[in-house]
Scaffold this motif. Sequence first.
Motif, PDB file in Angstrom:
ATOM      1  N   HIS A   1       3.063  -1.225   9.127  1.00 64.89           N
ATOM      2  CA  HIS A   1       2.493   0.050   8.678  1.00 64.89           C
ATOM      3  C   HIS A   1       3.438   1.146   9.152  1.00 64.89           C
TER       4      HIS A   1
ATOM      5  N   SER B   1       0.841  -1.191   0.000  1.00 64.96           N
ATOM      6  CA  SER B   1       0.000   0.000   0.000  1.00 64.96           C
ATOM      7  C   SER B   1       0.875   1.240   0.000  1.00 64.96           C
TER       8      SER B   1
ATOM      9  N   HIS C   1       2.589  -7.593   8.384  1.00 62.21           N
ATOM     10  CA  HIS C   1       3.138  -6.438   7.675  1.00 62.21           C
ATOM     11  C   HIS C   1       3.485  -5.350   8.678  1.00 62.21           C
TER      12      HIS C   1
ATOM     13  N   ASN D   1      -4.658  -0.494  16.056  1.00 66.77           N
ATOM     14  CA  ASN D   1      -3.228  -0.376  15.774  1.00 66.77           C
ATOM     15  C   ASN D   1      -2.409  -1.575  16.231  1.00 66.77           C
TER      16      ASN D   1
ATOM     17  N   GLN E   1       4.158   5.215   8.947  1.00 69.75           N
ATOM     18  CA  GLN E   1       3.460   6.461   8.645  1.00 69.75           C
ATOM     19  C   GLN E   1       4.282   7.649   9.120  1.00 69.75           C
TER      20      GLN E   1
ATOM     21  N   ASP F   1       2.569   0.236   3.629  1.00 66.32           N
ATOM     22  CA  ASP F   1       2.557  -1.093   4.213  1.00 66.32           C
ATOM     23  C   ASP F   1       3.637  -1.945   3.560  1.00 66.32           C
TER      24      ASP F   1
ATOM     25  N   HIS G   1      -5.048   5.479   2.266  1.00 67.53           N
ATOM     26  CA  HIS G   1      -4.261   4.945   3.365  1.00 67.53           C
ATOM     27  C   HIS G   1      -3.240   6.002   3.766  1.00 67.53           C
TER      28      HIS G   1
ATOM     29  N   SER H   1      -5.342  -6.181  11.432  1.00 66.84           N
ATOM     30  CA  SER H   1      -4.388  -6.551  10.389  1.00 66.84           C
ATOM     31  C   SER H   1      -4.791  -7.914   9.830  1.00 66.84           C
TER      32      SER H   1
END
Length: 357
Positions: free
Chosen positions: A307, A213, A305, A252, A309, A225, A221, A301
């Motif tokens: 995430h 992603s 993976h 999260n 940010q 990812d 998003h 999830s």
Amino acid sequence: MRPNLPTLGAPPKRSPIGPVVAVSLILGGAAGGVWWWKQRMAAAAPQEATATPTAEGEGTAAPPPADTAAPANGTAQAPAAAAAPVDPVKAAGLEHASMRIEGPLETALIRSAGGDVGPALAQVVTRTLVWWVEVPGEILRGDTLDVLYQRRTNEEPLVHAVRFTSAKLGKTMSAFRFQPEGESTPRYYLPTGDELELRLEKSPVDDYEQVTSLLRDGRRHKGVDFRTPVGTPVKAPFSGVVKRKNWNWSSNGNCLELVESGGRGRRALFLHLDEVDKDIRPGTRFNVGQVVGRSGNTGRSFAPHLHYQLMTQDDQVLDPFDQHKTYRRSLAARYKTAFDDEVRRLEGLLGTSVAGK
């Protein structure tokens, strides 16, 4: 007044015996001829069924036609049916979706590949297209797309090759799935042997299977990812201090927020971690490249993976591929021959489907 017409007089008188005898003779002769002909044909039929005249007039057994000859055991066989053309794509265990895009990408893939696989295929294909154009904004009507893919039970389809012609860019681009010998993970490569995906310098993970992603993939998003196995070390992209840990856990999972020391004061969020050391708490300091945790599959999830940010101090989302320096990794020279062979094979399959989509 009628005129007087000449008359011929009465017909001569004849004996009735003569005509009767004549008719009788004629009918009798005809009946006898018919009987004789039937007998003649009945006698000749068995001979004609088993013999045909040769040039010399001798009777010989008539052979069956060459393409319907009876086998030695005397059992008749039907002519062999013509072999159906072989589809090389199906022979390779793949399917070929070919389309002209006239609306949403997913709609085009559903129309070409079917409703059962189209939606999932659209997600996988998007992961390749985003490295060339923004999805969906830069996919235009009239763009063309060809995909070689493989269905998998209870898994997303596996894409082996993508060929995309973009009106915006005015060119055709291709990517091919290839796994070098000895490598743990296959990747998508350009025809040059360079990886399709850009990599980040000072990345939070040294290696991963695929970027699944991006901010520009149309999903809204807020992060990137990285598909990577549970337990992959996660590193600080800059020197900073921990602001918070494990908040909003249901979404999260295990998570960490790191604030950049000095500079622009950017914030890095790491979500869905497998674990965060219990000794890490708000105020803990990290240097760039230092391990802050390990990737996982916690919270909301659906597959292992990380995430990653980036945010400004006033909560504006930043694109890591704009914030980091980027590069493309290339195949080692020792793999180039095998890769070129695979590219030729896949390019041939893209152009030889019997189905002719």
